[in-house]
Structures are given as structure tokens and as C-alpha cells.
Motif scaffolding. Structure first.
Motif: not given
Length: 475
Positions: A158-168
Motif C-alpha cells: 500500500l505504501f508503494r502504491v500511494e507513495f509511488g503515485a505521489g512521487l510520479i
């Protein structure tokens, strides 16, 4: 509770498992109903051709060993049946090892489909379903409490889904940093929903607030998932609310719903429900979960490196089993919506005054008076690829020509992917053309006056009038 398991997350596990089973069902149902035209023996990108050139080690799949449309349909409908059984709680009726084996079946079947699905299955939520589905195998059932390590790994996804979307977003498009992306997004997103028109017409200051709130939810809140309760529950609930907002504003297949299901696994329901007392976990189970967790954490090196990289990529699988992946969405937002309109004519030789009739798709915009429908979490794969094709012909290089051939040939399976063919059965068009239009939402005034939610303007020819060279040839 002991060091290995947590009694407090029994309800969380139950809701997570039932939600995941429902999403498995939707995924397998879509595969069963759409595969023949897309990847079947006579499809646009046939599986037999694909497995001839791609070895098993690069794309592990049961269809590397044998393929027929009947066998694929059997696998897809079996996946539906197992998903329904899991949704009904069949895993709770089995011993621990049997429950794990039952959860392994849909993961293995869907992996087999994704690994031969080619362009049609090149979406981030395919890998996300597989990564989460693999973790579900080791989450246990009514015999033992949920393992802490697996609960942690679910939060890590879940962290990678959300944080990855935020960074991109912050790296990919200036409008995210300027808080203006939602001035365009609801109009230009791949498949608008029934409320997208209204979301688009919200006041621009509110759009800016939405973007700012999204940045907080995706860039700051994910770190709170690894804090003590009830803070972690609060973080998960904020993510759920944000995802429900996205569900209302568009059709993103099951991306939002699986994120919601993941967030539920981090919610502590013990304040509203007395935790169940479970039996101690068997040693073999502890050893297996520890070994798998260690392996997945080691594989996380690549997604972490991708998150930290200035050249971050979205929706990338780093291994053929889709065990640990990189996620992200809408790193850039289109300012203008373009749509491909496919038309056919019955004239033997097209003239300037020929009558061209348009094919209507189920989800993507076409008729300017037709209001968008809600399809998510169901995934209309052809409609989504048509959106990409309108962005650039390169996205359609491998499949658009075969699509046109099948429309000229009145292929039954292809026509089933559409909402409506303008030609009666037995009378296919002699020629087909494709034209590119710019679409924009009408204003409140235009909607009242015309009843149309879209206004469109011709841009250019996408495909000139085309006919079959001879009798249709199928692979």
C-alpha cells in the motif's frame, strides 16, 4: 497473541480476503468474456503466436504448455468459481494448508493469463492484483491469527502504491506542483464515469484543494501506516476516503478498489470487536511465512531504487511472477481529449457523399449525447487501449489493423466488445475508416440547450478508408 501473529486483525483479514475474492471474480469474468477477440486463437494478438517467440522463463503460464480457446475459457471460468468459493468463505472450512492451496489457485491462473495477455494486460492493476493475491496465500484462515509479517508486507505494498503515485506526479508534470491538474483530468482521463462531467465543473479553487489533499494523502500519510494504532488506522481510513472519491470521479478498473482492500488490512477493528483467540501457528507455517517474507523484502530492492530514482517509471514488473512491482498513475495529465471514431460504409467505392456510420463502444466517448456509464471495477480493455491509441498511433501498432479487419469481417467475438454496430447482421461494411476528434465537456448552458455532454471537433484522419484485400485470413 504471540510474536508471530496478531489476534487484533482477524476482522481486517476477513474483510480483506472477501474483498480480494470479489476482485478476483471481476478479473476472471472480464477475461472469460473478452479473451476470444483479444488474445484467442482468432484474436487480434493470438496467444499461440506469442508463446512461440517468448520462452516460459520470461512468461510463466500454463498456456505455454497448451493453448486452445476452450482451455483458456475453462481456466477463466474456474478462476471465477474459485473466487466465488473464497467469497463465500470456503477457505474457512479447510485446514490451514488447504486454505493456502485454495488461495494459490486464482493467483496461478491469473498469472498465467497476465503473462500471455500482452498489450491488453499491460496495466498496473494486473501486477497489483497478483502481488496482493500472492500475499493472501500466506495470510492464514480461521485456524490461526494473521501473521504480523504478512500484515506488514500488505502495508508495504500500500505504501508503494500511494507513495509511488505521489512521487510520479510531482516529478512528471508541472500541473501537479502548480495544483492545476484537475482543471483537465476529469475531462481527459481514460474513461470518464457518470459523475465526471460534474467533477470537471467544480470550482477551480476546489480543484486546487483536491490536488493539495491528494499530495498529502500520497506523500505524507503513507508513512503513518507504520506507526502504532490508532494512527495507522487513521492513515488507512484517509486513503480509503480518497480512493472512494476517485471511484466516484472516473472508471479506473479495480485500481481504486484493490487499494481500498489493501487499506482495510491496516485497520484495527478491535475497538469495535472483541479479538478472537486463535490457536498457536504451526511451526511449518511460521518457517514458510518467514522465508517468503524475507524473499519478498529482498526483491523490494528494485522498487525502492525506482522510487528514489529521478527516472522513476510507473507500473513496472521486475520479475515474471509479478511478486514485487513498481506502481504509479497519471505522472502526466493530458490537456486535450482526443478520441478515435471508427466508421463504416456500405458503398462499394467510397465517395464524398457516402454515408459513414459510427461504431459505438461501451465505455469510451463516442456519441456526444450519450452520458458515460459506470463500469469499474470491470475492465473494458479495448476501450482503454483506444484511449491510448488516440494519444499516439504507436500504442495501436500491433492491434488496430487486426481490429479493423475483424470489423470488416463482421467477427462475432469482436462485435461483442462493442456497444453497437451500425450495420445489421449479415451486412458488414465494405470499407472502414477512423477519424480523430477533439472532445470537450459541454458547459452547463450547452448541456441544457443541446442535451449533449460532449462537443467534438474534427482533427485529422487516423486511418483512410480501408477494405479487405480478399477473404479474411485468421491465424
Amino acid at each position: 497473541m504471540d510474536w508471530f501473529t496478531s489476534d487484533a486483525y482477524g476482522v481486517s483479514r476477513l474483510v480483506f480476503q472477501r474483498g480480494l475474492a470479489a476482485l478476483y471474480f471481476v478479473a476472471f469474468l472480464g477475461a472469460a468474456l473478452q479473451f476470444r477477440a483479444l488474445i484467442g486463437e482468432r484474436g487480434m494478438l493470438p496467444v499461440p503466436r506469442y508463446v512461440e517467440r517468448v520462452p516460459f522463463r520470461r512468461a510463466p503460464s500454463v498456456f505455454q504448455l497448451h493453448y486452445s480457446d476452450r482451455f483458456f475459457a475453462c481456466c477463466a471460468w474456474t478462476g471465477c468459481a474459485v473466487a466465488v468459493a473464497l467469497l463465500a468463505g470456503a477457505d474457512g472450512l479447510l485446514p490451514l494448508w488447504g486454505a493456502m492451496a485454495l488461495w494459490l489457485v486464482p493467483w496461478a491462473l491469473y498469472l498465467s493469463i497476465v503473462n500471455v495477455g500482452q498489450t491488453w494486460y499491460g496495466f498496473g492493476w494486473e501486477s497489483l492484483l497478483l502481488e496482493v493475491g500472492f500475499l493472501a496465500v500466506f495470510l492464514g484462515n480461521d485456524d490461526v491469527a494473521p501473521p504480523v509479517l504478512v500484515l506488514f508486507l500488505l502495508r508495504w505494498v500500500l505504501f508503494r502504491v500511494e507513495f509511488g503515485a505521489g512521487l510520479i506526479k510531482m516529478r512528471g508534470d508541472a500541473c501537479w506542483r502548480e495544483l492545476t491538474c484537475l482543471h483537465f483530468h476529469h475531462e481527459t482521463q481514460p474513461m470518464p464515469g457518470p459523475l465526471s462531467w460534474f467533477f470537471h465543473h467544480l470550482p477551480k479553487p476546489l480543484h486546487r484543494v483536491e490536488v493539495a489533499a491528494n499530495h498529502v494523502t500520497q506523500l505524507a500519510v503513507p508513512f503513518l501506516l507504520f506507526t502504532p494504532q490508532p494512527v495507522a488506522t487513521g492513515a488507512a481510513c484517509l486513503m480509503i476516503v480518497t480512493q472512494l472519491w476517485l471511484v466516484l470521479s472516473g472508471n479506473f478498473a479495480w485500481l481504486n478498489w484493490i487499494t481500498i482492500v489493501l487499506a482495510v488490512s491496516a485497520v484495527d477493528f478491535s475497538a469495535w470487536h472483541t479479538p478472537t483467540r486463535y490457536a498457536p501457528a504451526p511451526l511449518w507455517y511460521e518457517v514458510l511465512v518467514i522465508a517468503v517474507s524475507a524473499g519478498l523484502l529482498a526483491l523490494s530492492y528494485r522498487p525502492v531504487r525506482n522510487l528514489l530514482s529521478r527516472r522513476q517509471v510507473m507500473n513496472r514488473s521486475f520479475d515474471p511472477l509479478h511478486l514485487v512491482n513498481a506502481y504509479g498513475a497519471f505522472g502526466s495529465v493530458s490537456r486535450v481529449r482526443q478520441e478515435i471514431v471508427i466508421e463504416g460504409t456500405a458503398d462499394a467505392r467510397p465517395r464524398a457523399d457516402s454515408a459513414w456510420l459510427a461504431y459505438e463502444f461501451k465505455g469510451k466517448p463516442g456519441d456526444v449525447r450519450r452520458w458515460p456509464r459506470q463500469f469499474a471495477p470491470y475492465h473494458l480493455r479495448l476501450d482503454w487501449l483506444m484511449w491510448f491509441a488516440a494519444l499516439s498511433p504507436a500504442y495501436a501498432r500491433t492491434w488496430f489493423g487486426p481490429l479493423v479487419e475483424r470489423l470488416l469481417d463482421e467477427d462475432r467475438d469482436t462485435l461483442r466488445l462493442l456497444r453497437r454496430s451500425p450495420f445489421p447482421p449479415g451486412s458488414p461494411p465494405t470499407h472502414i475508416r477512423a477519424r480523430l476528434y477533439r472532445y470537450r465537456y459541454t458547459t452547463w448552458r450547452e448541456l441544457r440547450e443541446t442535451g449533449a455532454c460532449w462537443e467534438r471537433t474534427y482533427v485529422r484522419e487516423f486511418l483512410p478508408p480501408t477494405k479487405l484485400a480478399g477473404p479474411a485470413q485468421r491465424p
